[in-house]
Design an enzyme around this catalytic site. Structure first.
Site, short mmCIF file in Angstrom:
data_model
loop_
_atom_site.label_atom_id
_atom_site.label_comp_id
_atom_site.label_asym_id
_atom_site.label_seq_id
_atom_site.Cartn_x
_atom_site.Cartn_y
_atom_site.Cartn_z
CG HIS A 291 69.19 32.18 14.54
ND1 HIS A 291 70.10 32.38 13.53
CD2 HIS A 291 69.43 33.15 15.46
CE1 HIS A 291 70.87 33.42 13.84
NE2 HIS A 291 70.47 33.92 15.00
CE1 TYR B 263 78.34 30.13 13.50
CE2 TYR B 263 76.52 29.77 15.02
CZ TYR B 263 77.79 29.46 14.57
OH TYR B 263 78.51 28.49 15.22
CG HIS C 115 67.93 36.91 19.94
ND1 HIS C 115 68.72 36.91 18.81
CD2 HIS C 115 67.00 35.95 19.76
CE1 HIS C 115 68.27 35.97 17.98
NE2 HIS C 115 67.22 35.38 18.52
CG ASP D 123 71.19 39.73 20.64
OD1 ASP D 123 71.68 40.15 21.71
OD2 ASP D 123 71.37 38.57 20.22
CD GLU E 164 70.29 38.32 16.21
OE1 GLU E 164 70.06 37.27 15.59
OE2 GLU E 164 70.88 38.33 17.31
CG HIS F 186 73.27 36.96 12.44
ND1 HIS F 186 74.37 36.40 13.02
CD2 HIS F 186 72.26 36.82 13.33
CE1 HIS F 186 74.05 35.95 14.23
NE2 HIS F 186 72.77 36.17 14.42
#
Ligand code: FE
Ligand code: FE
Ligand code: ZN
Length: 277
Positions: free
Chosen positions: A67, A70, A211, A176, A142, A107
């Protein structure tokens, strides 16, 4: 085959994460490529990576998911923030090649008032700069809850990004459950309808990871606060439907619920027990 795991700390390396995952009956995991707030990544230890690859093979691990931090915002108004996002992603993708054929999730970003179209243009531009024909990693967008000016709140927005990327065979999507429920996709009452819509707009062949999080907030709240499995507005029954859905078989499922290792172990156990495959 239920491929399930959770978010783990990367501070002790790949093999440690692999063993930690195995200790809680997981066969995949997620980790941050570097401090979630950004900063420099730890050097790759090639022996650790080699040992992990061997371990993952022996223990039938599915793909693992890295990941991005963020704070990475490829569509910021601020040029320096965009540049940071570009350099960070390029560096992450170089490092990912030590563990070939895995997944890298980010993201899409927040357009901070510039508007969705300008935001999507910046994201596409960044992807067209960092993706290379010889890379083996699949880069995932995502699905987002739509908090503030987040891009990726709808399947259409993600599709628009994918359509702009030249090397789009390097791209996929991570769904997600908390985010899409918060965004207004009613997986509680109509999971199959949501999957139909995903398939029609993006294509289920693009769905590379899930997710799995319950949500602290009601449907369509655009909030993005994860809850433990079965303790939020989505509920355990829907999670059971997700893991058993014929169209979602084999896709790595990663928990990002507010838990320590023992809590994750418990969630993996109840989900494995509810799996009918
Ligand atoms: Fe995320
Ligand atoms: Fe997530
Ligand atoms: Zn979230």
């Amino acid at each position: 085959m239920l491929n399930i795991g959770c978010h783990l700390s990367a501070s002790k390396g790949y093999l440690h994460m692999g063993k930690e995952a195995k200790s809680i009956n997981a066969n995949t995991f997620q980790f941050f490529t570097r401090n979630p707030r950004g900063g420099k990544a730890k050097d790759i230890d090639e022996n650790d990576v080699k040992a992990f690859i061997e371990f993952a093979k022996e223990n039938n691990f599915s793909q693992i998911l890295a990941h991005a931090p963020y704070t990475l915002n490829p569509c910021s108004k601020d040029e320096h923030i965009r540049e940071f996002a570009l350099n960070t992603m390029a560096d992450d993708l170089r490092r990912m090649e030590y563990t070939p054929y895995q997944l890298y999730n980010f993201h899409p970003g927040s357009h901070v008032g510039q508007g969705v179209e300008i935001g999507i243009d910046f994201i596409v531009k960044q992807l067209n700069t960092v993706l290379t024909p010889d890379m083996t990693t699949t880069v995932l967008l995502e699905t987002m809850a739509g908090k503030g000016s987040e891009i990726g709140r709808s399947f259409e927005e993600l599709k628009e990004i994918l359509d702009g990327v030249k090397l789009d065979n390097k791209m996929g999507v991570c769904m997600d459950t908390c985010h899409i429920y918060d965004a207004g996709y009613d997986i509680v009452n109509d999971l199959d309808g949501v999957l139909d819509e995903f398939d029609r707009i993006i294509g289920l062949d693009r769905l590379c990871a899930i997710h799995m999080n319950d949500s602290k907030n009601p449907f369509e709240s655009h909030k993005d606060r994860h809850e433990k499995i079965g303790e939020g507005s989505i509920g355990f029954d829907t999670m059971v439907k997700v893991i058993n859905n014929p169209r979602l078989q084999g896709i790595p499922i990663l928990l990002e619920t507010p838990n320590e290792l023992d809590g994750y172990a418990h969630e993996i156990e109840i989900l494995r027990n509810a799996y009918k495959g």
